[in-house]
Design a protein around this motif. Sequence first.
Motif, PDB file in Angstrom:
ATOM      1  N   PRO A 195       0.798  -1.228   0.000  1.00 12.25           N
ATOM      2  CA  PRO A 195       0.000   0.000   0.000  1.00 12.25           C
ATOM      3  C   PRO A 195       0.833   1.281   0.000  1.00 12.25           C
ATOM      4  O   PRO A 195       0.328   2.346  -0.360  1.00 12.25           O
ATOM      5  N   VAL A 196       2.106   1.189   0.371  1.00 12.27           N
ATOM      6  CA  VAL A 196       2.976   2.370   0.426  1.00 12.27           C
ATOM      7  C   VAL A 196       3.813   2.484  -0.843  1.00 12.27           C
ATOM      8  O   VAL A 196       3.946   3.562  -1.427  1.00 12.27           O
ATOM      9  N   TYR A 197       4.403   1.370  -1.266  1.00 10.36           N
ATOM     10  CA  TYR A 197       5.207   1.319  -2.488  1.00 10.36           C
ATOM     11  C   TYR A 197       4.614   0.238  -3.391  1.00 10.36           C
ATOM     12  O   TYR A 197       4.635  -0.942  -3.034  1.00 10.36           O
ATOM     13  N   ARG A 198       4.103   0.630  -4.540  1.00  2.79           N
ATOM     14  CA  ARG A 198       3.474  -0.342  -5.442  1.00  2.79           C
ATOM     15  C   ARG A 198       4.449  -1.439  -5.863  1.00  2.79           C
ATOM     16  O   ARG A 198       4.058  -2.587  -6.039  1.00  2.79           O
ATOM     17  N   THR A 199       5.732  -1.066  -5.989  1.00  2.00           N
ATOM     18  CA  THR A 199       6.733  -2.034  -6.414  1.00  2.00           C
ATOM     19  C   THR A 199       6.918  -3.167  -5.419  1.00  2.00           C
ATOM     20  O   THR A 199       7.438  -4.233  -5.754  1.00  2.00           O
ATOM     21  N   ALA A 200       6.483  -2.968  -4.169  1.00  2.00           N
ATOM     22  CA  ALA A 200       6.619  -4.021  -3.155  1.00  2.00           C
ATOM     23  C   ALA A 200       5.818  -5.265  -3.513  1.00  2.00           C
ATOM     24  O   ALA A 200       6.096  -6.349  -2.989  1.00  2.00           O
ATOM     25  N   ASP A 201       4.831  -5.134  -4.396  1.00  2.00           N
ATOM     26  CA  ASP A 201       4.023  -6.282  -4.830  1.00  2.00           C
ATOM     27  C   ASP A 201       4.929  -7.426  -5.296  1.00  2.00           C
ATOM     28  O   ASP A 201       4.920  -8.527  -4.748  1.00  2.00           O
ATOM     29  N   TRP A 202       5.746  -7.169  -6.318  1.00  2.00           N
ATOM     30  CA  TRP A 202       6.611  -8.221  -6.860  1.00  2.00           C
ATOM     31  C   TRP A 202       7.772  -8.539  -5.923  1.00  2.00           C
ATOM     32  O   TRP A 202       8.216  -9.678  -5.837  1.00  2.00           O
ATOM     33  N   HIS A 203       8.295  -7.526  -5.219  1.00  2.00           N
ATOM     34  CA  HIS A 203       9.344  -7.780  -4.221  1.00  2.00           C
ATOM     35  C   HIS A 203       8.876  -8.845  -3.234  1.00  2.00           C
ATOM     36  O   HIS A 203       9.601  -9.812  -2.941  1.00  2.00           O
ATOM     37  N   GLU A 204       7.685  -8.637  -2.686  1.00  2.00           N
ATOM     38  CA  GLU A 204       7.210  -9.514  -1.625  1.00  2.00           C
ATOM     39  C   GLU A 204       6.772 -10.877  -2.143  1.00  2.00           C
ATOM     40  O   GLU A 204       6.932 -11.887  -1.448  1.00  2.00           O
ATOM     41  N   THR A 233       8.696 -15.983   3.608  1.00  2.00           N
ATOM     42  CA  THR A 233       8.080 -14.912   4.394  1.00  2.00           C
ATOM     43  C   THR A 233       6.705 -14.594   3.832  1.00  2.00           C
ATOM     44  O   THR A 233       6.527 -14.494   2.615  1.00  2.00           O
ATOM     45  N   GLU A 234       5.733 -14.407   4.718  1.00  2.00           N
ATOM     46  CA  GLU A 234       4.380 -14.063   4.302  1.00  2.00           C
ATOM     47  C   GLU A 234       4.088 -12.612   4.681  1.00  2.00           C
ATOM     48  O   GLU A 234       4.624 -12.089   5.663  1.00  2.00           O
ATOM     49  N   PHE A 235       3.212 -11.979   3.891  1.00  2.00           N
ATOM     50  CA  PHE A 235       2.964 -10.540   4.032  1.00  2.00           C
ATOM     51  C   PHE A 235       1.475 -10.283   4.173  1.00  2.00           C
ATOM     52  O   PHE A 235       0.708 -10.468   3.221  1.00  2.00           O
ATOM     53  N   GLU A 236       1.070  -9.865   5.358  1.00  2.00           N
ATOM     54  CA  GLU A 236      -0.349  -9.561   5.612  1.00  2.00           C
ATOM     55  C   GLU A 236      -0.767  -8.320   4.837  1.00  2.00           C
ATOM     56  O   GLU A 236      -0.071  -7.310   4.830  1.00  2.00           O
ATOM     57  N   GLY A 237      -1.920  -8.409   4.190  1.00  2.00           N
ATOM     58  CA  GLY A 237      -2.437  -7.274   3.446  1.00  2.00           C
ATOM     59  C   GLY A 237      -1.921  -7.183   2.030  1.00  2.00           C
ATOM     60  O   GLY A 237      -2.255  -6.234   1.310  1.00  2.00           O
ATOM     61  N   HIS A 238      -1.117  -8.150   1.616  1.00  2.00           N
ATOM     62  CA  HIS A 238      -0.642  -8.153   0.227  1.00  2.00           C
ATOM     63  C   HIS A 238      -1.820  -8.463  -0.696  1.00  2.00           C
ATOM     64  O   HIS A 238      -2.619  -9.357  -0.421  1.00  2.00           O
ATOM     65  N   PRO A 239      -1.955  -7.740  -1.818  1.00  2.02           N
ATOM     66  CA  PRO A 239      -3.142  -7.916  -2.661  1.00  2.02           C
ATOM     67  C   PRO A 239      -3.181  -9.230  -3.430  1.00  2.02           C
ATOM     68  O   PRO A 239      -4.256  -9.654  -3.871  1.00  2.02           O
ATOM     69  N   ASP A 240      -2.037  -9.907  -3.595  1.00  7.17           N
ATOM     70  CA  ASP A 240      -2.025 -11.107  -4.449  1.00  7.17           C
ATOM     71  C   ASP A 240      -0.800 -11.955  -4.118  1.00  7.17           C
ATOM     72  O   ASP A 240       0.065 -12.162  -4.949  1.00  7.17           O
TER      73      ASP A 240
END
Length: 555
Positions: A112-121, A130-137
Amino acid sequence: MSTPKESEQELRPAESAVDYDAVEDLLGDRAVGRETHSNAEAFEIRPDEVQEVLTLLKREAGFDHLSCLTAQEYEDRYESIYHLRKYDDPTQEVGVIVPTPRDEPVHESAEPVYRTADWHEREAYDLVGTEFEGHPDLRRILLPETWVGHPLSKDYDKEQPQVVTLEEHKNPLAEDHRNRESDTMMLNIGPHHPATHGVLHLKTVLDGEQVVDVDPDVGYLHRCEEQMAQNGHYRHEIMPYPDRWDYSSHYPNEHAYARAVEDLADIEVPEYAKVLRTMTSEFGRILGHMLAVGTFCLDIYGDFTAIFMYSMMERDRVFDICEDLAGARMMPNYFRVGGVAWDLPEPREDWIEKVRNYLDGLPGRLEELHDLISGNEILQERTVNVGIIDPEVAKQYGCTGPVARASGIDYDIRRDDPYGYYPELDWNVVTRDAGDNYARTLARLEEVEESARIIEQCADLLEDWPEDERTIQSNVPRTLKPPDGKETYKTVEASKGELGIYMRSDGTAKPARFKIRSPDYHNLHALPEMAEGEYVADLVAALGSLDIVLGSVDR
C-alpha cells in the motif's frame, strides 16, 4: 513529441548526507533497534508497523524509492530488509529491518505504500517463505504454484521431487475460464513467442482488441542465480555468473558484483583499473542499447533488413573490440575482485587506434539509424503518445534507467552515487519528458552518444597513462573472508537501469546471503500501467520499449 534535455553534470557527494539521528527521532518508539550496514544505517521495527513506518519515511523523510527487498532466514529468525532511497539523491538511503519468528514469518505488506513491493514480496514469499499480511495477491512468482517448499529457506529439501501437474498446462480457453456475462476474452501471449523477447508469458484480457488487463507471468528462465552465488567463493567463483543475468550487455553486471564485494571486504581498486572498468561498462551499454533499438523496431514494423541488421552490425563492431580485450564476446568475465583480469592487448597502440576508428565512424552510423527511426512515420504512429508512464507512477514501480529517464526522472547511479572513473569524466545524463515508447527509444540512442564520449576520454587516459603505474589489480587475499555479520547493498547503472547487489558475510569465503536487484524485473512490473486501454499491438510495442532481458528478470 518528447524533447531531449541533458542534465547538468553535478556530481553529488559520495558519502550519504542522511541525518540518521533525525530519522530515529522521526520513528520514535517504532524503532526498536538500529544497525550499521556498510552502505547505510538500518532500523529494526515491529512486524505490525511496516506500513506506518514506511509511510513516515516516504512522506516525511522523502524516501520515495523502494530499491530492493531482501528476505533471509537466520538460525533464530526470519528477516526482511527494505532498502529505501531517494530519487533525488540515491546516496541518501536507509534500511528498514523487519524480524519475525521462525515459527511464524509473517509481517505487514509494504504494497500500500510502495506499489513495487508487490513483486518484491511475492519473490520473498516464493523463495524464502516470508508471508505478508495485506498483500493484494500473495502467490509464487518465479516458481510454479505447485512447487513444494521455499528454496532459500534452511529446511528446504533439495532432494524432494517436484511435479508440475497438468493443471498448470490446461487450456486457458476451457469452459471454466469463460465469463458468460462479459464480452472479454483471455489471450495468452507467450511464453514461446518472438514478441515477448524471451520466455515471458503475458496473461492478457481483451475487450475486442483493447487490453483490459495484463499479468506478466515470469520465472520460466529462473536458474537459482542467487543460490549459486551463495555456494561460490567471493574471489573467483561468483564473478562468472553476472554475465548471464543481462546477457545483452555483460560488463555492467560484473561491475555491480565487484562494487558490492569490494565494499564488503574494504578493497581499494587502482585508478588505472577504474578507467578500464568504466570504458568496458560503456561498451556494454552500447551493446545493450543497440539490441534494444534493433529488436524494438523489428517488433514495431518488422524491418529486419535495415534497422535490425544495422544495430546488429553495430554490436558486432563492439564485440570485435571487446573480444580483443577480454578474450570472449558474449561472456567476457573480464572484471576481477580488486580490478580487471588483464591490461590492453599488445600492441596497445593498435587496440586504442581500433577504438578510435570505431568512435570516429559512430556518429555517421547513428545518423543513419536516426534517419531510419526518428522520422519514420510508421514508427511514430506506433510509439508517439503510446505506452505512456507518468513520472510518479514510474517511481511507484521502482522504474530506473532509460524507462525512468524518458519520463523525466533525472536519476543515474553513475552520476548520483559515483563509482569507477565516472566522476573524473565529462558526460551528461540524457532525459526526456514524454514518457512514451518513442521517448524511450530516442533516449537509448542519445545515451549511446554519451557512452562514446566516455569511451573516448578513457582511451585518451589509457594511452597517456605512465607505464609503471598501470596497475590492473589490487592485492587481494587468495581466500577472501569479509568480517562476520557485515552487510552491504551497492548498485550500478546498467543499460536497463539500477542493478543492485545485497550481500551479508558470515566470516567464511562464501556469502551467507546474496540478493540481486534486477532493473528489468521492476520495469516489467509497470507494463500493465502502460498497456491497459491500448490495443494488443500497442501492448507488444510497450513491452519492447521496456528492453527486458529474461535472464535478468528471472535470474
